[in-house]
Design a protein around this motif. Structure first.
Motif, PDB file in Angstrom:
ATOM      1  N   ILE A 229       0.821  -1.228   0.000  1.00 29.57           N
ATOM      2  CA  ILE A 229       0.000   0.000   0.000  1.00 29.57           C
ATOM      3  C   ILE A 229       0.846   1.265   0.000  1.00 29.57           C
ATOM      4  CG2 ILE A 229      -1.693   1.331   1.313  1.00 29.57           C
ATOM      5  CD1 ILE A 229      -2.810  -1.303   2.357  1.00 29.57           C
ATOM      6  N   PHE A 230       1.881   1.289   0.850  1.00 22.06           N
ATOM      7  CA  PHE A 230       2.630   2.522   1.074  1.00 22.06           C
ATOM      8  C   PHE A 230       3.980   2.572   0.345  1.00 22.06           C
ATOM      9  CE2 PHE A 230       0.246   1.989   5.210  1.00 22.06           C
ATOM     10  CZ  PHE A 230      -0.748   2.892   4.876  1.00 22.06           C
TER      11      PHE A 230
ATOM     12  N   MET B 135      -9.068  -1.265   5.637  1.00 25.68           N
ATOM     13  CA  MET B 135     -10.092  -0.220   5.663  1.00 25.68           C
ATOM     14  C   MET B 135      -9.638   0.982   4.834  1.00 25.68           C
ATOM     15  SD  MET B 135     -13.093  -0.037   7.051  1.00 25.68           S
ATOM     16  CE  MET B 135     -14.375   1.051   7.649  1.00 25.68           C
ATOM     17  N   PHE B 136      -8.377   1.336   4.929  1.00 21.92           N
ATOM     18  CA  PHE B 136      -7.836   2.424   4.108  1.00 21.92           C
ATOM     19  C   PHE B 136      -7.904   2.061   2.623  1.00 21.92           C
ATOM     20  CE2 PHE B 136      -3.937   4.050   1.959  1.00 21.92           C
ATOM     21  CZ  PHE B 136      -4.369   5.358   1.805  1.00 21.92           C
ATOM     22  N   HIS B 137      -7.627   0.798   2.305  1.00 24.41           N
ATOM     23  CA  HIS B 137      -7.694   0.335   0.912  1.00 24.41           C
ATOM     24  C   HIS B 137      -9.108   0.500   0.356  1.00 24.41           C
ATOM     25  CE1 HIS B 137      -7.133  -2.181  -2.627  1.00 24.41           C
ATOM     26  NE2 HIS B 137      -8.165  -2.912  -2.244  1.00 24.41           N
TER      27      HIS B 137
ATOM     28  N   ALA C 271      -9.944   4.816   1.146  1.00 22.90           N
ATOM     29  CA  ALA C 271      -8.975   5.856   0.764  1.00 22.90           C
ATOM     30  C   ALA C 271      -9.050   7.060   1.699  1.00 22.90           C
ATOM     31  CB  ALA C 271      -9.175   6.286  -0.689  1.00 22.90           C
ATOM     32  N   SER C 272      -9.515   6.838   2.930  1.00 29.55           N
ATOM     33  CA  SER C 272      -9.655   7.929   3.890  1.00 29.55           C
ATOM     34  C   SER C 272      -8.312   8.225   4.557  1.00 29.55           C
ATOM     35  CB  SER C 272     -10.678   7.546   4.959  1.00 29.55           C
ATOM     36  OG  SER C 272     -10.628   8.438   6.048  1.00 29.55           O
TER      37      SER C 272
ATOM     38  N   PHE D 268      -3.697   7.325   8.519  1.00 32.51           N
ATOM     39  CA  PHE D 268      -2.995   7.745   9.731  1.00 32.51           C
ATOM     40  C   PHE D 268      -3.014   6.637  10.778  1.00 32.51           C
ATOM     41  CE2 PHE D 268      -3.507   9.483  14.045  1.00 32.51           C
ATOM     42  CZ  PHE D 268      -2.257  10.055  14.215  1.00 32.51           C
ATOM     43  N   ILE D 269      -4.195   6.034  11.007  1.00 32.25           N
ATOM     44  CA  ILE D 269      -4.317   4.947  11.981  1.00 32.25           C
ATOM     45  C   ILE D 269      -3.407   3.784  11.613  1.00 32.25           C
ATOM     46  CG2 ILE D 269      -5.891   3.162  12.861  1.00 32.25           C
ATOM     47  CD1 ILE D 269      -6.373   5.814  14.150  1.00 32.25           C
ATOM     48  N   SER D 270      -3.361   3.440  10.333  1.00 31.53           N
ATOM     49  CA  SER D 270      -2.534   2.312   9.877  1.00 31.53           C
ATOM     50  C   SER D 270      -1.061   2.558  10.153  1.00 31.53           C
ATOM     51  CB  SER D 270      -2.752   2.074   8.380  1.00 31.53           C
ATOM     52  OG  SER D 270      -4.093   1.780   8.100  1.00 31.53           O
ATOM     53  N   ILE D 271      -0.585   3.751   9.804  1.00 31.94           N
ATOM     54  CA  ILE D 271       0.834   4.075   9.995  1.00 31.94           C
ATOM     55  C   ILE D 271       1.176   4.132  11.481  1.00 31.94           C
ATOM     56  CG2 ILE D 271       2.586   5.853   9.639  1.00 31.94           C
ATOM     57  CD1 ILE D 271       1.160   6.558   7.010  1.00 31.94           C
TER      58      ILE D 271
END
Length: 320
Positions: free
Chosen positions: A37-38, A276-278, A281-282, A287-290
């Motif tokens: 993802i990142f 969830m970000f995938h 795209a929020s 931010f939560i993932s990182i």
């Protein structure tokens, strides 16, 4: 004074050591997801995959030696009202490794078959011991009870990719329904009975695992995000917030091998947040993932350092 071992340390090698593999596997899968993802498909996470696989082989060999040389000690663990719940950590480790090696189809397939077969067998055995018990009391109830039954939720992560759709739904159904049943029992015990012993306090983090893994498995089965997926993800996020606000209580607890219970549930919430970000795209979920990935990395470094120190300091594999 501390008890002095009367047998070789290998005879005290606990089945709960496979929780180390669960933590390392979760960490590897989290970084695998972050790479996709990142970091645009970077493959640096493969070093973690090899390290986790080597650790799995070492722990399995040590426990196999214990089974061969000290079968009576193994039988004592199986009959123990708390330790019995950690035997499925072996099958869960196989299932998680099948996710780690998902790009290697044959390896992943055989790991999944072995892990699924053992997980279902362990579920039936442990639940039978609960039903026909002669020695369980409510004081034995603790979050490790999720491991034997709710571990089935992990099956669909690889199973749905391999085409085992109905078997994946079968295992998911077992895990998600009995998660609610066991959650009720365990919360009742936590609310109305004595607190968990210090050694078992890290197991409270296991509360994070079922909804986090359930979100990942469910979205894989249905192929997207729906309202039920949102419900179980936000339950996981709320439990993560609740545990974070009680962090100082966890910091005061000394290191035990049970401290590895922090790792896999936190990794599961990290992976769920990435997914969830995938879907959304929020920036919030980014931010939560990182943030969770950074916390997970610091935690894993601490756990590995403390475990190695405890091994060489002869603090582990001792009679309790």
């Amino acid at each position: 004074p501390e008890p002095v071992p009367t047998s070789p340390r290998i005879s005290y090698f606990p089945i709960s050591f496979f929780s180390v593999i669960m933590g390392l596997s979760g960490f590897t899968i989290a970084w695998k997801g972050a790479a996709a993802i990142f970091f645009h498909n970077a493959s640096f996470w493969s070093a973690f995959a090899y390290a986790t696989s080597i650790a799995m082989i070492l722990v399995s060999v040590f426990y196999a030696i214990k089974i061969w040389r000290y079968p009576h000690e193994v039988l004592e663990e199986i009959r123990h009202p708390v330790r019995i719940n950690f035997f499925p950590s072996f099958s869960i480790s196989l299932l998680l490794l099948s996710v780690v090696w998902q790009q290697e189809i044959m390896i992943s397939h055989w790991l999944w078959i072995a892990g699924t077969s053992l997980q279902v067998a362990f579920t039936i055995y442990v639940m039978s011991s609960w039903i026909h018990h002669t020695h369980y009391t409510l004081s034995h109830a603790n979050p490790s009870w999720f491991i034997p039954v709710v571990g089935n939720i992990i099956v669909p992560i690889t199973g749905s990719q391999l085409g085992y759709t109905e078997l994946s739904w079968f295992c998911f159904s077992i895990g998600i329904v009995f998660w609610l049943v066991l959650l009720t029992i365990i919360m009742y015990r936590l609310f109305f009975h004595e607190p968990l012993p210090a050694r078992m306090t890290p197991m409270l983090f296991i509360l994070l695992a079922p909804p986090s893994v359930g979100f990942v498995s469910y979205t894989g089965l249905v192929g997207g995000l729906d309202n039920f997926a949102r419900v179980i993800y936000y339950i996981a996020l709320f439990l993560g917030l609740l545990l974070a606000l009680n962090m100082f209580r966890f910091i005061k607890v000394p290191f035990y091998i049970s401290s590895w219970a922090y790792s896999f549930p936190l990794a599961a919430l990290t992976i769920a947040s990435m997914k969830m970000f995938h879907f959304t795209a929020s920036p919030f979920f980014q931010f939560i993932s990182i943030l969770l990935l950074c916390l997970l990395t610091v935690l894993l470094v601490w756990l590995v350092v403390r475990t190695v120190k405890s091994i060489f300091g002869a603090e582990l594999c001792r009679p309790e």
